[in-house]
Design a protein around this motif. Sequence first.
Motif, PDB file in Angstrom:
ATOM      1  N   LEU A 278      17.725  69.417  24.873  1.00  0.00           N
ATOM      2  CA  LEU A 278      19.155  69.348  25.145  1.00  0.00           C
ATOM      3  C   LEU A 278      19.356  69.658  26.622  1.00  0.00           C
ATOM      4  O   LEU A 278      18.774  70.613  27.141  1.00  0.00           O
ATOM      5  CB  LEU A 278      19.905  70.347  24.270  1.00  0.00           C
ATOM      6  CG  LEU A 278      21.431  70.431  24.449  1.00  0.00           C
ATOM      7  CD1 LEU A 278      22.109  70.684  23.108  1.00  0.00           C
ATOM      8  CD2 LEU A 278      21.817  71.541  25.421  1.00  0.00           C
ATOM      9  N   ILE A 279      20.145  68.852  27.303  1.00  0.00           N
ATOM     10  CA  ILE A 279      20.437  69.061  28.726  1.00  0.00           C
ATOM     11  C   ILE A 279      21.756  69.802  28.850  1.00  0.00           C
ATOM     12  O   ILE A 279      22.788  69.352  28.323  1.00  0.00           O
ATOM     13  CB  ILE A 279      20.531  67.726  29.501  1.00  0.00           C
ATOM     14  CG1 ILE A 279      19.252  66.906  29.330  1.00  0.00           C
ATOM     15  CG2 ILE A 279      20.825  67.981  30.974  1.00  0.00           C
ATOM     16  CD1 ILE A 279      18.037  67.484  29.986  1.00  0.00           C
ATOM     17  N   HIS A 280      21.747  70.972  29.527  1.00  0.00           N
ATOM     18  CA  HIS A 280      22.994  71.699  29.748  1.00  0.00           C
ATOM     19  C   HIS A 280      23.717  71.090  30.948  1.00  0.00           C
ATOM     20  O   HIS A 280      23.209  71.077  32.069  1.00  0.00           O
ATOM     21  CB  HIS A 280      22.733  73.176  30.029  1.00  0.00           C
ATOM     22  CG  HIS A 280      24.008  73.930  30.322  1.00  0.00           C
ATOM     23  ND1 HIS A 280      24.665  74.677  29.375  1.00  0.00           N
ATOM     24  CD2 HIS A 280      24.767  74.016  31.455  1.00  0.00           C
ATOM     25  CE1 HIS A 280      25.760  75.192  29.909  1.00  0.00           C
ATOM     26  NE2 HIS A 280      25.842  74.798  31.165  1.00  0.00           N
ATOM     27  N   GLY A 281      24.925  70.632  30.704  1.00  0.00           N
ATOM     28  CA  GLY A 281      25.747  70.060  31.770  1.00  0.00           C
ATOM     29  C   GLY A 281      25.957  68.581  31.528  1.00  0.00           C
ATOM     30  O   GLY A 281      24.999  67.847  31.240  1.00  0.00           O
ATOM     31  N   ALA A 282      27.194  68.130  31.653  1.00  0.00           N
ATOM     32  CA  ALA A 282      27.499  66.715  31.455  1.00  0.00           C
ATOM     33  C   ALA A 282      28.218  66.137  32.663  1.00  0.00           C
ATOM     34  O   ALA A 282      28.943  65.153  32.549  1.00  0.00           O
ATOM     35  CB  ALA A 282      28.349  66.538  30.198  1.00  0.00           C
ATOM     36  N   GLY A 283      28.010  66.769  33.833  1.00  0.00           N
ATOM     37  CA  GLY A 283      28.701  66.336  35.044  1.00  0.00           C
ATOM     38  C   GLY A 283      27.849  65.450  35.936  1.00  0.00           C
ATOM     39  O   GLY A 283      26.857  64.851  35.502  1.00  0.00           O
ATOM     40  N   ALA A 284      28.232  65.402  37.220  1.00  0.00           N
ATOM     41  CA  ALA A 284      27.561  64.512  38.167  1.00  0.00           C
ATOM     42  C   ALA A 284      26.085  64.843  38.321  1.00  0.00           C
ATOM     43  O   ALA A 284      25.254  63.953  38.532  1.00  0.00           O
ATOM     44  CB  ALA A 284      28.263  64.594  39.525  1.00  0.00           C
ATOM     45  N   HIS A 285      25.735  66.143  38.201  1.00  0.00           N
ATOM     46  CA  HIS A 285      24.333  66.517  38.370  1.00  0.00           C
ATOM     47  C   HIS A 285      23.464  65.934  37.261  1.00  0.00           C
ATOM     48  O   HIS A 285      22.299  65.613  37.481  1.00  0.00           O
ATOM     49  CB  HIS A 285      24.183  68.037  38.423  1.00  0.00           C
ATOM     50  CG  HIS A 285      24.947  68.767  37.370  1.00  0.00           C
ATOM     51  ND1 HIS A 285      24.525  68.883  36.080  1.00  0.00           N
ATOM     52  CD2 HIS A 285      26.143  69.410  37.431  1.00  0.00           C
ATOM     53  CE1 HIS A 285      25.396  69.574  35.373  1.00  0.00           C
ATOM     54  NE2 HIS A 285      26.404  69.903  36.162  1.00  0.00           N
ATOM     55  N   THR A 286      24.010  65.772  36.065  1.00  0.00           N
ATOM     56  CA  THR A 286      23.263  65.143  34.972  1.00  0.00           C
ATOM     57  C   THR A 286      23.240  63.631  35.135  1.00  0.00           C
ATOM     58  O   THR A 286      22.207  62.989  34.905  1.00  0.00           O
ATOM     59  CB  THR A 286      23.884  65.534  33.621  1.00  0.00           C
ATOM     60  OG1 THR A 286      23.721  66.951  33.435  1.00  0.00           O
ATOM     61  CG2 THR A 286      23.205  64.818  32.464  1.00  0.00           C
TER      62      THR A 286
END
Length: 364
Positions: A278-286
């Motif tokens: 699971l990747i934490h974060g759904a913003g530009a960095h992801t």
Amino acid sequence: PVFARLTGVSEHIASLLRSRFPQRAGAIRSVPNAVEAPPAPPRRPPLEGRPLELIYTGRLEHEQKRVLALVRASDRLTERGTRHRLTLVGDGPALDRLHNLARSRPALEIVPGVTPDRVTPLLDRSDIFLLASRQEGMSVSLLEAMARGCAPVITRTHSGSAQVIDSPACGRLIDFDAQTTDDELGEAIAGAVHAITPRAHEIGRSAWDRVSQHFSFAAQGRLAGELIDEAGTSPARRWPEDLDPAFATGAPGAGTVPHDAPVRLQRLLDTLPEGRVLIHGAGAHTLALRDTIGACPRVVALSDDDPERAGQRVLNLRIVEPKDAAMTGATDVIISTWLHEERVWSRREVYERQGLRVHRLYTS
């Protein structure tokens, strides 16, 4: 190496930049944000016999601005028997949720997306300005409210908050940390509001004076002019040929991740051959890591601190709240944010309590 001058909107930010670039410390200045203040703060009717007027202006979202903590503060004031109205002015992903909460809370008023000329009358009728942000630079909304004579009650962020509110005479700073819940923060804000209410208008006048004296357009123009003159008369600087430009990378995002972020992510994924990630974060960095994430079928979902994003999809992956991470079947969590990695890492217990392993992508 190429910039002539660098400026932060608060002295705290400028000092951080000097520590980050000690070889260029002499080229770094602070030019605070500024707003227009009237010749005198607007007069408000006495507090006796009417509800206390509280206001927040800004983006209606929870990850940074933590607007739900303001609703909790209103609930605590209601429980204490404090007659009040909390007006939340703005737009953003939490708007629908706030509208739903307002249906059962007569003290809560939502004013979505208004023009600046409509914000000023709302500030002029308000007694106290609230801000619960996790991080800020130097909040223009705060300065605008103080310029109109609102007494500020805000969180103490590592930025310009203490530079603006330099004494209890012109406002209150609420201390918090990464583990502070919305309920705890709401209780602290309600306590501060209760404490300053008898002197709210006196504090508001001091807040107006503070902004008028130190955060005016005239003061900003003088400092900015000096900075521009220094830059204009300094020798030309060239980018060293042996260094890649900072954001000329294969990953999109214009600096939201370092240039080797895709390589780091792939290397980390390779160490988890059996893990469901699971990747934490759904913003530009992801989004900047979309190619690496898309090529790995073991990435099963994303998580985000903003509860309004739960149930949405990004990169064809479902977004869940951190507290629901185990429901995705994930065994491992990778923090994708570079700029806020330390803050997310300090709150990793929300995943570890569910039996998930948490991995930092940028700090070993």
